[in-house]
Design a protein around this motif. Structure first.
Motif, short mmCIF file in Angstrom:
data_model
loop_
_atom_site.label_atom_id
_atom_site.label_comp_id
_atom_site.label_asym_id
_atom_site.label_seq_id
_atom_site.Cartn_x
_atom_site.Cartn_y
_atom_site.Cartn_z
N ASP A 143 -4.38 32.81 1.23
CA ASP A 143 -4.60 31.61 0.28
C ASP A 143 -6.03 31.88 -0.22
N VAL A 144 -5.96 32.00 -1.55
CA VAL A 144 -7.66 32.63 -2.28
C VAL A 144 -8.46 31.50 -1.72
N GLU A 145 -8.13 30.21 -1.91
CA GLU A 145 -9.33 29.06 -1.62
C GLU A 145 -9.58 29.08 -0.18
N GLN A 146 -8.77 29.31 0.76
CA GLN A 146 -9.19 29.32 2.03
C GLN A 146 -10.06 30.56 2.31
N VAL A 147 -9.72 31.75 1.74
CA VAL A 147 -10.53 32.94 1.87
C VAL A 147 -12.00 32.76 1.17
N MET A 148 -11.99 32.12 0.12
CA MET A 148 -13.20 31.80 -0.55
C MET A 148 -14.27 30.97 0.39
N GLY A 149 -13.51 29.67 0.82
CA GLY A 149 -14.08 28.84 1.64
C GLY A 149 -14.91 29.38 2.85
N LYS A 150 -14.00 30.30 3.63
CA LYS A 150 -14.40 30.96 4.87
C LYS A 150 -15.58 32.16 4.56
N ILE A 151 -15.48 32.59 3.42
CA ILE A 151 -16.55 33.67 2.98
C ILE A 151 -17.83 32.56 2.81
N ARG A 152 -17.63 31.50 2.36
CA ARG A 152 -18.88 30.71 1.89
C ARG A 152 -19.53 29.95 3.07
N GLU A 153 -18.47 29.85 3.84
CA GLU A 153 -19.07 28.91 5.38
C GLU A 153 -19.64 30.04 6.18
N GLN A 154 -18.82 30.95 6.51
CA GLN A 154 -19.33 31.88 7.41
C GLN A 154 -19.97 33.24 7.22
N GLY A 155 -19.58 33.55 6.03
CA GLY A 155 -20.06 34.79 5.40
C GLY A 155 -19.00 36.06 5.48
N PHE A 156 -17.69 35.57 6.03
CA PHE A 156 -16.68 36.76 5.98
C PHE A 156 -15.53 36.09 6.23
N TYR A 157 -14.42 36.94 5.94
CA TYR A 157 -13.21 36.49 6.57
C TYR A 157 -12.13 37.75 6.62
N PRO A 158 -11.92 37.83 8.01
CA PRO A 158 -11.05 38.79 8.47
C PRO A 158 -9.54 38.53 8.38
N VAL A 159 -9.09 39.89 7.80
CA VAL A 159 -7.50 39.91 7.41
C VAL A 159 -6.93 40.88 8.32
N SER A 160 -5.58 40.82 8.68
CA SER A 160 -5.03 41.75 9.52
C SER A 160 -3.80 42.18 8.42
N TYR A 161 -3.53 43.17 8.10
CA TYR A 161 -2.24 43.65 7.50
C TYR A 161 -1.18 44.49 8.46
N THR A 162 -1.41 44.22 9.55
CA THR A 162 -0.65 45.21 10.79
C THR A 162 0.74 44.65 10.57
N HIS A 163 1.26 43.53 10.28
CA HIS A 163 2.55 42.95 10.19
C HIS A 163 3.20 43.46 9.01
N LEU A 164 2.65 44.02 8.08
CA LEU A 164 3.40 44.39 6.96
C LEU A 164 4.52 45.66 7.13
N ARG A 165 5.53 45.70 6.72
CA ARG A 165 6.53 46.61 6.82
C ARG A 165 6.20 47.89 5.90
N ALA A 166 6.84 49.14 6.34
CA ALA A 166 6.42 50.17 5.53
C ALA A 166 6.69 50.11 4.14
N HIS A 167 7.62 49.19 3.59
CA HIS A 167 7.90 49.29 2.30
C HIS A 167 7.15 48.42 1.44
N GLU A 168 6.30 47.62 2.32
CA GLU A 168 5.52 46.66 1.36
C GLU A 168 4.43 47.27 0.81
N THR A 169 3.60 46.89 -0.10
CA THR A 169 2.34 47.42 -0.74
C THR A 169 1.42 46.13 -0.57
N LEU A 170 0.08 46.60 -0.55
CA LEU A 170 -0.92 45.50 -0.87
C LEU A 170 -1.40 45.68 -2.39
N ARG A 171 -1.57 44.32 -2.76
CA ARG A 171 -2.12 44.02 -3.99
C ARG A 171 -3.24 43.37 -3.98
N TYR A 172 -4.21 43.84 -4.77
CA TYR A 172 -5.91 43.38 -4.66
C TYR A 172 -5.81 42.79 -6.11
#
Length: 94
Positions: free
Chosen positions: A65-94
């Protein structure tokens, strides 16, 4: 970037962990990794810069959720993300 252009948005940098596959940190671009706690950086390992992007509440992220990510960065300075649950055929979009 001027404040007017970024109003309501957040210019961030994204780093990936060389130690933990699929682990990423979103941080405020101007502050970098300075606000990430030492203990987290110890677990994260060497941070490799992936890209910079402007987070905008009107443009959703593929895996968070982009608003959650923005909020955490503003509040604590960072937002950790784990993409270890992605399946091999899925791709990341930035």
């Amino acid at each position: 970037m001027s404040e007017g252009v970024l109003k309501g948005k957040l210019f961030c940098s994204i780093y990936k962990s060389r130690r933990k596959s699929g682990m990423y940190l979103y941080v405020d671009r101007q502050k970098g990794l300075k606000e990430v706690p030492e203990i987290l950086m110890g677990q994260f390992g060497h941070a490799e810069h992936v890209t910079d992007m402007i987070l905008n509440p009107e443009r959703p992220l593929a895996r968070a959720d982009v608003e959650q990510v923005m909020g955490k960065i503003r509040e604590q300075g960072f937002y950790p993300v784990s993409y270890t649950h992605l399946r091999a055929h899925e791709t990341l979009r930035y």
